[in-house]
Design an enzyme around this catalytic site. Structure first.
Site, PDB file in Angstrom:
ATOM      1  N   GLN A  86       0.845  -1.197   0.000  1.00 29.17           N
ATOM      2  CA  GLN A  86       0.000   0.000   0.000  1.00 29.17           C
ATOM      3  C   GLN A  86       0.875   1.240   0.000  1.00 29.17           C
ATOM      4  OE1 GLN A  86      -3.439  -0.607   3.012  1.00 29.17           O
ATOM      5  NE2 GLN A  86      -1.952  -2.193   3.497  1.00 29.17           N
ATOM      6  N   ASN A  87       2.180   1.028   0.131  1.00 27.44           N
ATOM      7  CA  ASN A  87       3.089   2.168   0.253  1.00 27.44           C
ATOM      8  C   ASN A  87       3.422   2.760  -1.114  1.00 27.44           C
ATOM      9  OD1 ASN A  87       3.033   1.487   2.897  1.00 27.44           O
ATOM     10  ND2 ASN A  87       5.029   0.472   2.907  1.00 27.44           N
ATOM     11  N   ASP A  89       6.237   4.539  -1.415  1.00 26.01           N
ATOM     12  CA  ASP A  89       7.696   4.667  -1.492  1.00 26.01           C
ATOM     13  C   ASP A  89       8.274   3.539  -2.349  1.00 26.01           C
ATOM     14  OD1 ASP A  89       8.495   2.301   0.142  1.00 26.01           O
ATOM     15  OD2 ASP A  89       7.573   3.378   1.803  1.00 26.01           O
ATOM     16  N   HIS A 104      -1.491   1.611  -4.214  1.00 30.99           N
ATOM     17  CA  HIS A 104      -1.899   3.008  -4.054  1.00 30.99           C
ATOM     18  C   HIS A 104      -1.012   3.996  -4.804  1.00 30.99           C
ATOM     19  CE1 HIS A 104      -4.105   1.730  -0.105  1.00 30.99           C
ATOM     20  NE2 HIS A 104      -4.756   1.399  -1.187  1.00 30.99           N
ATOM     21  N   GLY A 169       2.829  -4.463   9.014  1.00 30.85           N
ATOM     22  CA  GLY A 169       2.742  -3.024   9.260  1.00 30.85           C
ATOM     23  C   GLY A 169       1.600  -2.314   8.582  1.00 30.85           C
ATOM     24  N   THR A 170       0.407  -2.864   8.730  1.00 31.85           N
ATOM     25  CA  THR A 170      -0.759  -2.142   8.209  1.00 31.85           C
ATOM     26  C   THR A 170      -1.886  -2.219   9.224  1.00 31.85           C
ATOM     27  OG1 THR A 170      -2.509  -2.116   6.530  1.00 31.85           O
ATOM     28  CG2 THR A 170      -1.322  -4.192   6.788  1.00 31.85           C
ATOM     29  N   SER A 171      -2.628  -1.116   9.322  1.00 34.81           N
ATOM     30  CA  SER A 171      -3.749  -1.072  10.273  1.00 34.81           C
ATOM     31  C   SER A 171      -4.962  -1.836   9.736  1.00 34.81           C
ATOM     32  CB  SER A 171      -4.119   0.382  10.563  1.00 34.81           C
ATOM     33  OG  SER A 171      -4.512   1.011   9.360  1.00 34.81           O
TER      34      SER A 171
HETATM   35  N1  APR Z   1       6.833  -1.939  12.281  1.00 34.72           N
HETATM   36  C1  APR Z   1       5.692  -2.525  11.857  1.00 34.72           C
HETATM   37  N2  APR Z   1       4.492  -1.931  11.932  1.00 34.72           N
HETATM   38  C2  APR Z   1       4.445  -0.710  12.478  1.00 34.72           C
HETATM   39  C3  APR Z   1       5.580  -0.035  12.945  1.00 34.72           C
HETATM   40  C4  APR Z   1       6.825  -0.714  12.834  1.00 34.72           C
HETATM   41  N3  APR Z   1       7.964  -0.154  13.254  1.00 34.72           N
HETATM   42  N4  APR Z   1       5.198   1.192  13.428  1.00 34.72           N
HETATM   43  C5  APR Z   1       3.864   1.266  13.255  1.00 34.72           C
HETATM   44  N5  APR Z   1       3.403   0.127  12.696  1.00 34.72           N
HETATM   45  C6  APR Z   1       2.039  -0.249  12.332  1.00 34.72           C
HETATM   46  C7  APR Z   1       0.941   0.397  13.153  1.00 34.72           C
HETATM   47  O1  APR Z   1       0.748  -0.346  14.358  1.00 34.72           O
HETATM   48  C8  APR Z   1      -0.244   0.290  12.203  1.00 34.72           C
HETATM   49  O2  APR Z   1      -0.929  -0.944  12.373  1.00 34.72           O
HETATM   50  O3  APR Z   1       1.811   0.173  11.021  1.00 34.72           O
HETATM   51  C9  APR Z   1       0.422   0.340  10.828  1.00 34.72           C
HETATM   52  C10 APR Z   1       0.232   1.653  10.100  1.00 34.72           C
HETATM   53  O4  APR Z   1      -1.112   1.833   9.806  1.00 34.72           O
HETATM   54  P1  APR Z   1      -1.581   3.035   8.869  1.00 34.72           P
HETATM   55  O5  APR Z   1      -0.892   4.273   9.303  1.00 34.72           O
HETATM   56  O6  APR Z   1      -3.056   3.022   8.855  1.00 34.72           O
HETATM   57  O7  APR Z   1      -0.974   2.652   7.428  1.00 34.72           O
HETATM   58  P2  APR Z   1      -1.571   1.701   6.325  1.00 34.72           P
HETATM   59  O8  APR Z   1      -2.311   0.544   6.914  1.00 34.72           O
HETATM   60  O9  APR Z   1      -0.456   1.398   5.386  1.00 34.72           O
HETATM   61  O10 APR Z   1      -2.592   2.672   5.608  1.00 34.72           O
HETATM   62  C11 APR Z   1      -3.263   2.231   4.464  1.00 34.72           C
HETATM   63  O11 APR Z   1      -4.184   4.405   4.105  1.00 34.72           O
HETATM   64  O12 APR Z   1      -3.966   6.720   4.009  1.00 34.72           O
HETATM   65  C12 APR Z   1      -4.013   5.544   3.290  1.00 34.72           C
HETATM   66  O13 APR Z   1      -3.283   5.223   1.117  1.00 34.72           O
HETATM   67  C13 APR Z   1      -2.815   5.323   2.439  1.00 34.72           C
HETATM   68  O14 APR Z   1      -1.731   3.267   1.855  1.00 34.72           O
HETATM   69  C14 APR Z   1      -2.294   4.002   2.923  1.00 34.72           C
HETATM   70  C15 APR Z   1      -3.507   3.343   3.501  1.00 34.72           C
END
Ligand code: APR
Length: 230
Positions: A86-87, A89, A104, A169-171
């Site tokens: 989803q990144n 980068d 994305h 590492g995704t929510s």
């Molecule tokens: N290692 C692993 N996971 C981590 C770390 C780490 N060091 N630090 C934080 N996290 C976790 C958090 O606990 C959380 O579950 O990474 C996750 C980040 O969640 P989000 O910020 O919601 O990111 P993501 O799930 O990638 O978001 C999805 O949302 O805004 C949109 O398009 C954007 O691609 C993105 C999408």
């Protein structure tokens, strides 16, 4: 060779120095996400949005892949590895991963505001007045909230044929990306690495939760997978 599909989110790049989206009160680098990551936000204030992504692009060029990105590349000797990220980068590519699908979009590409298929590589700033070859304003090649996810069907097809699914590492808050987990074959083992995991083991059969950061948890998991070829 078994096929490993890896779904990654912002957390895998956190230890490289790129902030996640939802770890900071709904603000993303000080901005309301909808102001900078929606077509409405772009219409309302295109300069703010372009500047925002210009800063993200500049920052990306100063950070490096971390141990998690690097560890995933070593899986490729024993497994057929497909990364669905989803990144936006390019840290998986810079670490050396061969198959990376960006659900994305990509920060180091821009596209025409009129033709979404007119996409070009771009490392510098994008300003108002920077035009595509047909004379239309350029915008970041990013899938904003409310926009179609053009590579979704490809991502679904890849996920459906996984023998093992890793989620890092995704929510798991943002759909359709978060829904990919529901396309795996029955019985597929899932490993989820996240310090604050949003899934719990009772939700899915064969789900192993690794409550750790990516840079620590992923190298260990990769070593175990290679050892057992599980
Ligand atoms: N290692 C692993 N996971 C981590 C770390 C780490 N060091 N630090 C934080 N996290 C976790 C958090 O606990 C959380 O579950 O990474 C996750 C980040 O969640 P989000 O910020 O919601 O990111 P993501 O799930 O990638 O978001 C999805 O949302 O805004 C949109 O398009 C954007 O691609 C993105 C999408």
């Amino acid at each position: 060779m078994k096929k490993i599909v890896v779904l990654t989110g912002a957390g895998i790049s956190a230890e490289s120095g790129i902030k996640t989206f939802r770890d900071a009160d709904g603000l993303w680098e000080g901005h309301d996400i909808m102001e900078v990551a929606s077509p409405q936000g772009f219409t309302k204030n295109p300069k703010l949005v372009l500047d925002f992504y210009n800063q993200r692009r500049k920052q990306l060029l100063t950070v490096q892949p971390n141990e998690a990105h690097k560890a995933l590349t070593s899986l490729e000797t024993d497994f057929n590895v497909h990364i669905i990220t989803q990144n936006v980068d390019d840290l998986h590519e810079r670490a050396g991963s061969s198959n990376v699908l960006h659900l994305h979009g990509e920060l180091l590409k821009v596209r025409s505001t009129v033709n979404e298929n007119d996409i070009v590589p771009w490392k510098k700033d994008v300003n108002l007045g920077d035009l595509c070859s047909n004379g239309h304003q350029l915008r970041p090649h990013i899938v904003w909230f409310g926009e179609q996810v053009p590579l979704l069907d490809t991502a679904v097809a890849i996920t459906q044929t996984a023998d093992i699914l890793l989620i890092i590492g995704t929510s798991m808050q943002v759909y359709p990306a978060a829904g990919l987990i529901d396309f795996i074959k029955l019985g597929t083992p899932i490993y989820f690495v996240d310090p604050k995991p949003s899934l719990n083991a009772s939700q899915y059969e064969h789900l192993t939760i690794i409550k750790d950061t990516a840079a620590k948890g992923v190298p260990k998991l990769v070593a175990d997978l290679i050892k057992t070829k599980a």
